[in-house]
Motif scaffolding. Structure first.
Motif, PDB file in Angstrom:
ATOM      1  N   ARG A  46       0.802  -1.233   0.000  1.00 34.51           N
ATOM      2  CA  ARG A  46       0.000   0.000   0.000  1.00 34.51           C
ATOM      3  C   ARG A  46       0.830   1.277   0.000  1.00 34.51           C
ATOM      4  NH1 ARG A  46      -2.201  -3.610   3.382  1.00 34.51           N
ATOM      5  NH2 ARG A  46      -1.289  -2.688   5.217  1.00 34.51           N
ATOM      6  N   SER A  47       2.042   1.206   0.519  1.00 29.34           N
ATOM      7  CA  SER A  47       2.906   2.389   0.628  1.00 29.34           C
ATOM      8  C   SER A  47       4.359   1.944   0.589  1.00 29.34           C
ATOM      9  CB  SER A  47       2.629   3.105   1.963  1.00 29.34           C
ATOM     10  OG  SER A  47       3.001   2.250   3.045  1.00 29.34           O
ATOM     11  N   ASN A  48       5.280   2.896   0.542  1.00 25.68           N
ATOM     12  CA  ASN A  48       6.704   2.553   0.564  1.00 25.68           C
ATOM     13  C   ASN A  48       7.034   1.729   1.803  1.00 25.68           C
ATOM     14  OD1 ASN A  48       6.408   5.125  -1.013  1.00 25.68           O
ATOM     15  ND2 ASN A  48       8.535   4.629  -1.475  1.00 25.68           N
TER      16      ASN A  48
ATOM     17  N   HIS B 232       5.042  -0.169   3.576  1.00 25.09           N
ATOM     18  CA  HIS B 232       4.459  -1.508   3.477  1.00 25.09           C
ATOM     19  C   HIS B 232       5.258  -2.375   2.499  1.00 25.09           C
ATOM     20  CE1 HIS B 232       0.879  -4.295   2.446  1.00 25.09           C
ATOM     21  NE2 HIS B 232       1.404  -4.693   3.576  1.00 25.09           N
TER      22      HIS B 232
ATOM     23  N   ASP C 285       9.990   1.607  -3.721  1.00 26.87           N
ATOM     24  CA  ASP C 285       8.963   1.768  -4.750  1.00 26.87           C
ATOM     25  C   ASP C 285       8.725   0.422  -5.416  1.00 26.87           C
ATOM     26  OD1 ASP C 285       8.449   4.486  -4.553  1.00 26.87           O
ATOM     27  OD2 ASP C 285      10.092   5.022  -5.896  1.00 26.87           O
TER      28      ASP C 285
ATOM     29  N   ARG D  34       4.783  -0.543  -5.242  1.00 20.29           N
ATOM     30  CA  ARG D  34       3.738   0.407  -4.859  1.00 20.29           C
ATOM     31  C   ARG D  34       2.728   0.385  -6.000  1.00 20.29           C
ATOM     32  NH1 ARG D  34       4.041   5.431  -4.852  1.00 20.29           N
ATOM     33  NH2 ARG D  34       5.975   5.674  -5.968  1.00 20.29           N
TER      34      ARG D  34
END
Length: 137
Positions: A61-63, A65, A94, A109
């Motif tokens: 979900r994000s960098n 994560h 990423d 991502r």
């Protein structure tokens, strides 16, 4: 001319490699599930590629994560005795690549995964591509 027959030892060795790849794949998929990775896709590369048996593409979900998922998978692989492990991309998170030789894992991502679209690259057959004829002028 006599037909060559693979020795039982060679057959056993090929089966062991296949079982090893499947074992590694199952470990990777279990870790991804534990870490709540999203939209996980497994691509069977056997017969399509000489460098790996499976490719797994998943999304974080994000960098933060993406990094946590990748680190968790790498830790699990090392604990399982995986010696040949190559990891790239943990500095920005990423896109993190983990290569075990048998299984290649890409953790993206969402925006980066959409941009590179690796699934299309590996699952599309050459006959699916529109044919473009170029003529020299």
């Amino acid at each position: 001319m006599p037909k060559k027959v693979a020795s039982p030892k060679a057959k056993k060795s090929a089966a062991a490699v296949r079982d090893s790849a499947t074992e590694t794949l199952n470990l990777v998929l279990a870790r991804l599930d534990d870490m709540k990775a999203e939209e996980t896709v497994t691509i069977d590369l056997r017969g399509k590629s000489a460098f790996s048996d499976y490719m797994v593409v998943t999304t974080g979900r994000s960098n933060r994560h993406v990094g946590a998922v990748a680190e968790n998978v790498a830790k699990g692989l090392k604990e399982a005795g995986q010696k040949k492990l190559h990891v790239e991309g943990l500095s920005n998170c990423d896109w993190v690549l983990i290569d075990t030789g048998e299984v290649i894992l890409h953790v993206f991502r969402p925006e980066v995964r959409e941009f590179y679209n690796l699934e299309r690259l590996w699952t599309q057959s050459p006959s699916d591509e529109p044919r473009i004829d170029l003529k020299a002028v």
